[in-house]
Design an enzyme around this catalytic site. Structure first.
Site, PDB file in Angstrom:
ATOM      1  N   GLU A  83     -10.591   5.625  16.481  1.00 24.08           N
ATOM      2  CA  GLU A  83     -10.808   4.952  17.768  1.00 24.08           C
ATOM      3  C   GLU A  83      -9.894   5.529  18.842  1.00 24.08           C
ATOM      4  OE1 GLU A  83      -9.915   0.825  17.086  1.00 24.08           O
ATOM      5  OE2 GLU A  83     -11.384   0.664  15.462  1.00 24.08           O
ATOM      6  N   ASP A 129       3.434   3.782   3.498  1.00 23.94           N
ATOM      7  CA  ASP A 129       4.339   3.399   2.413  1.00 23.94           C
ATOM      8  C   ASP A 129       3.544   2.965   1.183  1.00 23.94           C
ATOM      9  OD1 ASP A 129       7.208   2.594   1.708  1.00 23.94           O
ATOM     10  OD2 ASP A 129       6.111   0.756   1.254  1.00 23.94           O
TER      11      ASP A 129
HETATM   12  C1  GLC Z   1       8.491   3.178  -0.635  1.00 21.16           C
HETATM   13  C2  GLC Z   1       9.723   3.379   0.219  1.00 21.16           C
HETATM   14  C3  GLC Z   1      10.881   2.744  -0.482  1.00 21.16           C
HETATM   15  C4  GLC Z   1      10.593   1.272  -0.638  1.00 21.16           C
HETATM   16  C5  GLC Z   1       9.271   1.040  -1.353  1.00 21.16           C
HETATM   17  C6  GLC Z   1       8.822  -0.385  -1.228  1.00 21.16           C
HETATM   18  O1  GLC Z   1       8.607   3.792  -1.863  1.00 21.16           O
HETATM   19  O2  GLC Z   1       9.922   4.737   0.458  1.00 21.16           O
HETATM   20  O3  GLC Z   1      12.082   2.951   0.195  1.00 21.16           O
HETATM   21  O4  GLC Z   1      11.616   0.678  -1.374  1.00 21.16           O
HETATM   22  O5  GLC Z   1       8.245   1.811  -0.791  1.00 21.16           O
HETATM   23  O6  GLC Z   1       8.410  -0.647   0.086  1.00 21.16           O
END
Ligand code: GLC
Length: 540
Positions: A251, A203
């Site tokens: 790992e 993310d």
């Molecule tokens: C990414 C995710 C989104 C979220 C953001 C903050 O863009 O896809 O849904 O709001 O990260 O974590």
């Protein structure tokens, strides 16, 4: 025939499951892990081999799970760790793999780490987050804006300092300069790999570091148009973290993968996210599958624009695997974004073929394969908030429950769903489309079979082609022995007559049709919104 060997994640498809909306198994109106397990057979029928689950960890749901309060747990609304184990066991039995969403940039403000950090300036975890003094006039340390709008700093009155958050104030940024933060996160990575994950969707890793000078953004309003700014995104320090993460993955057996939410402003930055393409002696030792957001945000039926995007990306990321997609839980649904309001189901076949017939790994967002559209604006506006939907989010249009059948609530739940389904789902549900061999679902099934099982479509090199006709996008795939295929996509509502150029050795000889919709060309004429995938035999 000999074909190049490839890692399991190269030339495959990843199916994204928004867990909250996929399948409710216990009648609370919220999708859950046992629900995912229950539906693995349906996904296998479609040809899915790898799934990515959006966050199912304990969370106050300020950002529906992307505000993580415990990285190694399962929120009760989604099940238990035992449900995770059962899901993994079932997936293994079916030869399927599961990727976990890993939120490295920030935790929830409810995470015990942040609770400790904010408890006092001298707490040992204080520096796990990004704290600064305000300016003498009492304003925030810089004028930086958050990705979701408003200031990127929140004042913590008891300790008298501001903390930084690229996203919501409930999502304080972790301080990736701190070795203990890295170690704590690598333990999270080990936890899920030991528990059967095959890798991670990363993310928001573009945002891991900030400008250490904390200089004001000269044009702060630019962030409202494009949140990737020089001070907050794609910083050089990111690469060290991604490299370290790859070493942790190493790992483990089984070649675990990183699928990166790697938003970038340029193709060069995207190439850098792989760790380079070898051109400058670099190793390509970072993210194996960074998503191409330059492509993923090009929401226009635009053959020339697509051509430029795919030919340049295919060339630039070699020898790595390009990653294409349009839809996800943050984007408008592609059926709506590209549709003309009349021929959306036909146009959905074009976007699918563009993403999945190319060299590389393609993403499919749940429901894309049945032509789910955005929740209509008036229905979205009328959707209630409450305990199951603590806040409305501008992205909820694309997060409505999966449409499985003509049953009440489309078979998603027996209760009131956390977010309403569209009032009219028509034939846009799995049961109807599975039963109809001409449906969009079957088109996706055929594309996934080609992508993952056909040597030309799995391994063939990308061949840039000129279609010789406006609105027609053409590209080819070709194995070293000369065997290949051509893909022709007509993005207009008019018939077009392509005249191909660019195939090695002259105009290709067309063999058997692989896939065609609504019909293969007659007398060289591609029908309106026509898609044609055709074999090119190796020349004698
Ligand atoms: C990414 C995710 C989104 C979220 C953001 C903050 O863009 O896809 O849904 O709001 O990260 O974590």
């Amino acid at each position: 025939m000999t074909v190049p060997s490839a890692p399991w994640w190269d030339g495959t498809a990843v199916y994204q499951i928004y867990v909250r909306s996929f399948q409710d198994s216990n009648g609370d109106g919220i999708g859950d892990l046992p629900g995912v397990k229950q539906r693995l057979g349906d996904l296998q029928d479609l040809g899915v081999r790898t799934i990515w689950l959006t966050p199912f960890f304990p969370s106050p749901n300020a950002d529906f799970g992307y505000d993580v309060a415990d990285y190694c747990g399962v929120a009760p609304e989604y099940g238990t760790l035992a449900d995770w184990d059962a899901l993994i066991a079932e997936a293994k039995q079916r030869g399927m793999r599961v990727l976990v969403d890993l939120v490295l940039n920030h935790s929830s403000s409810a995470h015990p780490w942040f609770q400790e950090a904010r408890s006092s300036r001298s707490n040992p975890k204080r520096d796990w987050y990004v704290w600064r003094d305000g300016r003498p006039d009492g304003s925030p340390p810089t004028n930086w804006r958050s990705v979701f709008g408003g200031p990127a700093w929140t004042f913590d009155a008891p300790s008298g300092q501001w903390y930084y958050h690229a996203f919501l104030s409930e999502q304080p940024d972790l301080n990736w300069h701190h070795p203990a933060v890295r170690e704590a996160m690598w333990d999270v990575v080990r936890f899920w790999l030991q528990r059967g994950a095959s890798g991670f969707r990363l993310d928001a890793t573009a945002f891991l570091f900030e400008d250490p000078a904390y200089a004001d953004d000269p044009t702060p309003e630019a962030a409202d148009v494009n949140p990737l700014r020089p001070h907050n995104a794609c910083r050089p320090e990111n690469h060290g973290v991604l490299r370290e993460l790859r070493q942790v993955l190493a790992e483990f057996p089984g070649d675990p993968v990183l699928l990166g939410e790697s938003s970038t402003n340029t193709l060069d930055e995207l190439v850098a996210t792989y760790g380079g393409n070898g051109a400058n002696g670099d190793q390509g030792d970072e993210v194996q599958l960074p998503m191409n957001f330059l492509y993923g945000r090009h929401w226009q039926r635009d053959a020339a624009g697509f051509k430029a995007l795919i030919d340049s990306a295919q060339a630039a990321v070699r020898p790595h695997t390009p990653v294409f997609f349009f839809s996800n839980h943050d984007h408008p649904r592609q059926w709506s974004a590209f549709g003309d309001g009349v021929r959306n189901d036909d146009i959905a076949r074009l976007t699918a073929a563009l993403t999945l017939a190319q060299r590389g790994t393609g993403l499919v967002y749940m429901g894309e394969e049945i032509g789910m559209g955005n929740l209509p604006a008036d229905e979205l506006a009328a959707a209630p908030t409450g305990p199951k939907r603590p806040r409305a989010d501008f992205r909820d249009q694309a997060r409505t429950p999966m449409q499985w059948s003509a049953a009440p609530q489309a078979g998603f739940t027996t209760a009131e769903p956390w977010l309403p389904l569209p009032q009219d789902i028509g034939h846009h549900h799995v049961a109807a489309q599975k039963a109809d061999p001409t449906s969009l679902w079957h088109w996706y099934r055929a594309l996934l079979a080609l992508k993952q099982g056909d040597p030309v479509f799995r391994h063939g090199e990308h061949v840039p082609l000129d279609s010789g006709a406006p609105d027609v996008l053409a590209f080819g795939r070709r194995l070293p022995n000369g065997e290949g295929a051509v893909v022709l996509l007509n993005w207009s509502n008019q018939p077009r007559t392509p005249a191909l150029a660019g195939w090695p050795g002259g105009a290709p000889t067309f063999g058997a049709t692989v896939l065609a919709h609504p019909a293969a060309p007659q007398g060289g004429v591609l029908p309106p919104f026509g898609a044609w995938l055709v074999r090119v035999p190796a020349s004698a």
